[in-house]
Design an enzyme around this catalytic site. Structure first.
Site, PDB file in Angstrom:
ATOM      1  N   ALA A 150      -5.004  10.529  21.040  1.00  0.00           N
ATOM      2  CA  ALA A 150      -4.826  10.449  22.644  1.00  0.00           C
ATOM      3  C   ALA A 150      -5.008  12.020  23.353  1.00  0.00           C
ATOM      4  O   ALA A 150      -4.163  12.733  23.597  1.00  0.00           O
ATOM      5  CB  ALA A 150      -3.382  10.209  22.774  1.00  0.00           C
ATOM      6  N   ASP A 206       0.847  -1.106   0.000  1.00  0.00           N
ATOM      7  CA  ASP A 206      -0.040   0.098   0.175  1.00  0.00           C
ATOM      8  C   ASP A 206       0.905   1.347   0.080  1.00  0.00           C
ATOM      9  O   ASP A 206       0.545   2.316  -0.502  1.00  0.00           O
ATOM     10  CB  ASP A 206      -1.133  -0.051   1.099  1.00  0.00           C
ATOM     11  CG  ASP A 206      -2.030  -0.861   0.984  1.00  0.00           C
ATOM     12  OD1 ASP A 206      -2.194  -1.304  -0.094  1.00  0.00           O
ATOM     13  OD2 ASP A 206      -2.807  -0.968   1.955  1.00  0.00           O
TER      14      ASP A 206
END
Length: 267
Positions: free
Chosen positions: A189, A45
């Site tokens: 996060a 990819d």
């Protein structure tokens, strides 16, 4: 038909590329490094991302085909030992039992990056990420020119439907079928406590919406457009929206998206 091959550079991919050229000559395909009709990516990819950005100025007029040399990729329909079959179909000499090739077009993300030093534009096939280099990212997120939230955390990921199965998925984002014209905003996060508050959930915006990410302090940031890293310390804002243009893939045989998902994650 004019074609170009871009390989990963490892020995297997180079050998497959050479084999592809020999078979293509037998089928009457014309090698063209400047303006091909089809770009064949041999590798993974990441190789496809490289191929996409290599021909970024010709995206409306070319199509891509992927051959994977390792694990099954989301952009690769073909295995290494299937190259003769692929070349035969590209040359139009496949048997009557083969389905007719079709073009599929998937949405992209357009970015407008404003810095103190100027403005630049980019197109993403997978995702755009913004991360802090030496501290927490502080950024205001607006949706359709209205303030939505003040983000504090490691960073923000904005993905295409194609890219929803990549970094976005590892962040807890949803997998979106690439026929849906949308972009997805996923936090990296984030800090959520009594003082700082973010949505804490991925957001999916339709084509006619846009989001703006404003840097709210002097900070060293790393912006990544697919595999391209853009360090900067003078960011003002990034506008993200679904691009008007799409990427095209030539499907010489069916390989439904959900089959790709199942093969990649469930075996």
């Amino acid at each position: 038909m004019r074609y170009y091959v871009l390989d990963r550079g490892d020995q297997l991919s180079v050998d497959l590329s050479e084999s592809f050229h020999k078979l293509a000559a037998q089928q009457g395909l014309q090698f063209d490094a400047k303006s091909p009709d089809i770009v064949v990516s041999i590798g993974g990819d990441g190789t496809m991302l490289h191929a996409f950005h290599t021909f970024i100025d010709q995206i409306p007029s070319i199509a891509f085909v992927g051959v994977h040399t390792g694990h099954l990729g989301f952009y690769a329909d073909w295995k290494a030992d299937e190259i003769p079959e692929l070349v035969s179909m590209m040359g139009g000499h496949a048997g009557s039992g083969f389905p007719k090739p079709r073009m599929v077009r998937y949405p992209l993300i357009e970015l407008e990056i404003q810095k103190k030093s100027g403005t630049s534009s980019y197109i993403c096939l997978n995702e755009f990420t913004l991360k802090g280099v030496d501290g927490t990212v502080v950024a205001q997120v607006d949706i359709n020119d209205q303030m939505f939230e003040m983000f504090r955390g490691d960073g923000i990921c904005v993905s295409t439907p194609c890219g929803s199965t990549a970094y976005n998925k590892s962040l807890g984002g949803a997998m979106i079928h690439p026929s849906i014209e949308a972009l997805q905003i996923t936090e990296i996060a984030s800090i959520n406590n009594r003082v700082f508050r973010t949505m804490g959930s991925p957001l999916v915006l339709p084509k006619h919406h846009h989001c703006d990410i404003y840097s709210k302090k002097e900070q060293n940031l790393l912006l990544t457009v697919d595999h391209i890293n853009l360090p900067m310390d003078d960011l003002i804002s990034v506008r993200c929206r679904v691009a008007d243009q799409k990427v095209s893939f030539m499907r010489y045989r069916p390989f439904p998206f959900w089959d790709r998902v199942r093969n990649a994650f469930l075996g």
